[in-house]
Design a protein around this motif. Structure first.
Motif, PDB file in Angstrom:
ATOM      1  N   PRO A   1     -15.592  23.145 107.369  1.00 47.16           N
ATOM      2  CA  PRO A   1     -15.572  24.295 106.665  1.00 47.16           C
ATOM      3  C   PRO A   1     -15.712  24.272 105.048  1.00 47.16           C
ATOM      4  CG  PRO A   1     -13.636  24.076 108.107  1.00 47.16           C
ATOM      5  CD  PRO A   1     -14.532  22.681 108.254  1.00 47.16           C
ATOM      6  N   LYS A   2     -15.717  23.035 104.361  1.00 43.13           N
ATOM      7  CA  LYS A   2     -16.060  22.902 103.065  1.00 43.13           C
ATOM      8  C   LYS A   2     -17.353  23.224 102.520  1.00 43.13           C
ATOM      9  CE  LYS A   2     -12.604  19.183 102.299  1.00 43.13           C
ATOM     10  NZ  LYS A   2     -12.272  17.959 102.052  1.00 43.13           N
ATOM     11  N   SER A   3     -18.365  23.223 103.661  1.00 45.63           N
ATOM     12  CA  SER A   3     -19.662  23.458 103.605  1.00 45.63           C
ATOM     13  C   SER A   3     -20.169  24.822 103.407  1.00 45.63           C
ATOM     14  CB  SER A   3     -20.466  22.841 104.484  1.00 45.63           C
ATOM     15  OG  SER A   3     -20.370  23.623 105.610  1.00 45.63           O
ATOM     16  N   ALA A   4     -19.215  25.767 103.683  1.00 45.85           N
ATOM     17  CA  ALA A   4     -19.263  27.181 103.644  1.00 45.85           C
ATOM     18  C   ALA A   4     -19.184  27.715 102.122  1.00 45.85           C
ATOM     19  CB  ALA A   4     -18.122  28.053 104.241  1.00 45.85           C
ATOM     20  N   PRO A   5     -20.259  28.756 101.716  1.00 46.40           N
ATOM     21  CA  PRO A   5     -20.117  29.197 100.378  1.00 46.40           C
ATOM     22  C   PRO A   5     -18.705  29.732 100.082  1.00 46.40           C
ATOM     23  CG  PRO A   5     -22.125  29.935 101.819  1.00 46.40           C
ATOM     24  CD  PRO A   5     -20.983  29.386 102.732  1.00 46.40           C
ATOM     25  N   LYS A   6     -18.492  29.776  98.704  1.00 47.45           N
ATOM     26  CA  LYS A   6     -17.163  30.069  98.443  1.00 47.45           C
ATOM     27  C   LYS A   6     -17.263  31.737  98.337  1.00 47.45           C
ATOM     28  CE  LYS A   6     -15.665  26.216  95.784  1.00 47.45           C
ATOM     29  NZ  LYS A   6     -16.041  25.264  97.040  1.00 47.45           N
ATOM     30  N   VAL A   7     -16.223  32.642  98.555  1.00 46.36           N
ATOM     31  CA  VAL A   7     -16.320  34.063  98.680  1.00 46.36           C
ATOM     32  C   VAL A   7     -14.986  34.320  97.968  1.00 46.36           C
ATOM     33  CG1 VAL A   7     -15.886  36.167 100.213  1.00 46.36           C
ATOM     34  CG2 VAL A   7     -17.255  34.067 101.037  1.00 46.36           C
ATOM     35  N   LYS A   8     -15.200  35.327  97.007  1.00 47.53           N
ATOM     36  CA  LYS A   8     -14.273  35.749  96.150  1.00 47.53           C
ATOM     37  C   LYS A   8     -13.020  36.334  96.773  1.00 47.53           C
ATOM     38  CE  LYS A   8     -13.665  38.327  92.001  1.00 47.53           C
ATOM     39  NZ  LYS A   8     -14.434  38.991  90.822  1.00 47.53           N
ATOM     40  N   MET A   9     -13.193  36.794  97.926  1.00 48.19           N
ATOM     41  CA  MET A   9     -12.207  37.552  98.715  1.00 48.19           C
ATOM     42  C   MET A   9     -11.293  36.319  99.139  1.00 48.19           C
ATOM     43  SD  MET A   9     -14.219  40.568 101.019  1.00 48.19           S
ATOM     44  CE  MET A   9     -15.404  39.539 101.484  1.00 48.19           C
ATOM     45  N   CYS A  10     -11.818  35.312  99.428  1.00 41.93           N
ATOM     46  CA  CYS A  10     -10.858  34.133 100.081  1.00 41.93           C
ATOM     47  C   CYS A  10     -10.129  33.532  98.984  1.00 41.93           C
ATOM     48  CB  CYS A  10     -11.969  33.215 100.759  1.00 41.93           C
ATOM     49  SG  CYS A  10     -12.560  34.019 102.224  1.00 41.93           S
ATOM     50  N   LYS A  11     -10.044  33.610  97.873  1.00 42.12           N
ATOM     51  CA  LYS A  11      -9.446  33.221  96.935  1.00 42.12           C
ATOM     52  C   LYS A  11      -9.133  31.573  96.953  1.00 42.12           C
ATOM     53  CE  LYS A  11      -7.069  37.560  96.244  1.00 42.12           C
ATOM     54  NZ  LYS A  11      -5.935  38.302  96.415  1.00 42.12           N
ATOM     55  N   GLY A  12     -10.243  30.802  97.258  1.00 38.66           N
ATOM     56  CA  GLY A  12     -10.279  29.342  97.216  1.00 38.66           C
ATOM     57  C   GLY A  12      -9.824  28.784  98.467  1.00 38.66           C
ATOM     58  N   ASN A  13      -9.370  29.598  99.547  1.00 41.63           N
ATOM     59  CA  ASN A  13      -9.144  29.013 100.880  1.00 41.63           C
ATOM     60  C   ASN A  13     -10.586  28.631 101.695  1.00 41.63           C
ATOM     61  OD1 ASN A  13      -8.657  28.910 103.976  1.00 41.63           O
ATOM     62  ND2 ASN A  13      -6.823  30.084 103.406  1.00 41.63           N
TER      63      ASN A  13
END
Length: 139
Positions: A34-46
């Motif tokens: 999961p750490k390889s997934a791009p960060k998404v603003k909606m996820c707030k760092g999760n």
């Protein structure tokens, strides 16, 4: 002309096969790491939410003729396309711990017990369909 047509068909077939393989590789990458997934603003760092969102973008890679084992009428790709988060949440269970963890992260952000917007529920449906597909392939 016949040789040219055969050649074109061969190249297009190879392109489709390699695209499908690449998409499956992305699914497995986000699922397993999961750490390889791009960060998404909606996820707030999760990180699990980011992975769920990344997996939701791969829903079109589920084979068109895929049926959940033991349920010939269960067409999860159609339900994802229709944005049926409720049906994919209530109608299918997951057995792999990783799939459950990622699904929980997606549910908390994109479904929220049915209180999410239709656009968010569509993301949830798409991600949940991918998790159902992967969960059944990993058994």
């Amino acid at each position: 002309m016949s040789k040219l047509l055969k050649l074109a068909f061969g190249f297009s077939f190879c392109a489709v096969v390699s695209i499908s393989h690449a998409d499956m590789a992305k699914m497995n990458q986000y699922y397993n790491n999961p750490k390889s997934a791009p960060k998404v603003k909606m996820c707030k760092g999760n990180q699990n939410c980011n992975a769920f969102y990344a997996l939701s973008r791969q829903w079109k890679s589920i084979p068109n003729n895929y049926r959940v084992p033991g349920c010939s009428d269960c067409k999860i790709k159609d339900e994802a396309r229709d944005g049926n988060g409720y049906g994919l949440y209530k109608g299918y269970s997951l057995s792999q711990d990783r799939a459950i963890t990622l699904s929980d992260a997606g549910e908390n952000r994109f479904y929220r017990g049915g209180a999410a917007s239709p656009a968010e529920e569509r993301i949830f449906a798409e991600g949940r369909a991918v998790l159902i597909y992967l969960d059944n392939k990993k058994k």
